[in-house]
Design an enzyme around this catalytic site. Structure first.
Site, PDB file in Angstrom:
ATOM      1  N   ALA A 270       0.845  -1.199   0.000  1.00 21.66           N
ATOM      2  CA  ALA A 270       0.000   0.000   0.000  1.00 21.66           C
ATOM      3  C   ALA A 270       0.874   1.240   0.000  1.00 21.66           C
ATOM      4  CB  ALA A 270      -0.917   0.016   1.221  1.00 21.66           C
ATOM      5  N   ASP A 271       0.392   2.270  -0.662  1.00 24.66           N
ATOM      6  CA  ASP A 271       1.037   3.575  -0.594  1.00 24.66           C
ATOM      7  C   ASP A 271       0.325   4.482   0.398  1.00 24.66           C
ATOM      8  OD1 ASP A 271       3.211   4.162  -2.976  1.00 24.66           O
ATOM      9  OD2 ASP A 271       1.871   2.499  -3.410  1.00 24.66           O
TER      10      ASP A 271
END
Length: 398
Positions: A270-271
């Site tokens: 995930a960013d």
């Protein structure tokens, strides 16, 4: 041996002599065909490397930015060019951190690290005996600790994710009772040593499953248009000698249909994770989550707490970076001879693969709704939904 992508040496003293800090990063634009480390000595160098994606992955971006400034400050200290007062030095560090923050807007890890480092230098500058040297020393110590903590957090994420898959998936339960049963995992983009300080998040889960004798096979998607899966994740899987197969992005549905419950989970990184669990990750993640739900496969997001942004209510507020059209219309790689040998003198070659003049939409990320996510794996454990909602407050209290 896990792949090393960030090489940092802190200040070292020998008698009266002090050697400044140094930083090198593995140039990911040249992988998997060339393994080349490039020195990063300034904030401008780090900003350029992040922008050009010579380094990428939300945790790695934050670490490289922090260490680049540490290296620059260390060299300035040795050259005697620090500012005259602690407060002026604090302001200058803050200005450079703000500049680094502009390199990639979607990943929250960078802004989180910058916020923490600003607090460190503010505290150091507030001490009664503060000086530019003590402010810089406090920054160097904090930046180095971020590097150490990231590796430890990744290993914890890997173990928590592996144990969850073992207990909460059909393939995990079957393999626990019968070691002859297969257990497979699909991952997207790159979330390993190349995307972090070491070991990885989603790829860390795969590494932990393998070391625990649970994983029989991994699949990685190519991750068009930048091909982080085929260039980088495949490179790491081969490096670690993990049995693995590369599939194109469009093959995922057929793969899940063919393998059935032998695929225990799809695990991605995930960013940014919003407060409600909506997750921004590399483009193509959302479609994999939809496919996982249709085929009854668990869908996990693996990310450190620094990726969870409680100040962002939902995915609707996440700014999605859009990148250049030529990433879609062109590809880069080495020319090879008839035997598959790389012709180094022609590296890299750029080839056009689309009709000239066609319009292009190239978002770097998409947002997967929390409703499609079964669990978010952090260094503190796996957060699951309660009454259909994610609640992250307890892991921050830890």
């Amino acid at each position: 041996m896990v792949l090393e992508a960030i090489r940092f040496k802190g200040e070292t003293a020998s008698g009266q002599n002090v050697t400044p800090a140094s930083l090198e990063i593995l140039d990911q634009l040249l992988l998997p065909h060339q393994t080349t480390f490039i020195p990063i000595t300034t904030c401008q160098g780090a900003h350029s490397a992040i922008k050009k994606m010579q380094v990428r992955g939300a945790p790695a971006i934050a670490i490289v930015a922090a260490l680049a400034l540490a290296t620059e400050l260390s060299n300035e200290k040795q050259a005697g060019s620090l500012l005259k007062t602690a407060r002026k030095q604090q302001d200058e560090i803050g200005r450079r951190l703000d500049y680094l923050k502009t390199s990639r807007p979607t990943a929250v890890n960078l802004s989180d690290a910058i916020g923490k480092l600003k607090k460190v230098v503010e505290t150091a500058a507030s001490e009664p005996d503060a000086s530019p040297t003590t402010v810089v020393a406090a920054y160097l110590q904090a930046a180095e600790k971020m590097l150490e903590d990231d590796v430890a957090d990744n290993k914890a994420i890997g173990e928590h994710g592996a144990q969850w898959i073992k207990k909460h998936t059909t393939a995990g339960v079957r393999r626990t009772s019968n070691p002859e049963q297969p257990l497979q995992v699909l991952t997207h983009c790159n979330t390993g040593s190349l995307a972090t300080a070491g070991y990885g998040t989603a790829l860390g889960v795969i590494r932990s499953l393998r070391s625990n004798g649970m994983l029989t096979h991994a699949y990685c998607s190519e991750t068009r248009p930048y091909n982080q899966g085929s260039r980088l994740t495949a490179y790491e899987l081969v490096h670690d000698e993990i049995p693995a197969t590369l599939v194109t992005d469009s093959m995922a549905a057929s793969l899940l249909q063919r393998e059935g419950q032998d695929v225990a989970a799809i695990v991605v990184g995930a960013d940014r994770v919003a407060a409600n669990g909506d997750t921004a990750n590399k483009i193509g993640t959302y479609s994999l989550a939809v496919l996982a739900r249709h085929h009854g496969v668990k869908f996990l997001v693996a990310a450190p707490r620094t990726t969870i942004d409680l100040a962002t209510p939902s995915g609707k507020e996440i700014v999605i970076e859009e990148r250049a059209a030529d990433e879609v219309t062109r590809i880069k790689g080495p020319r090879i001879d008839t035997d598959g040998k790389v012709l180094v003198e022609h590296f890299p070659a750029t080839i056009n693969i689309a009709a000239t003049g066609i319009d292009v939409w190239n978002p770097a990320f998409d947002v997967t709704p929390a409703s499609l996510i079964d669990g978010i794996v952090t260094e503190c454990g796996v957060v699951e939904k309660v009454d259909g909602r994610f609640d992250f407050e307890h892991i921050f209290r830890k």
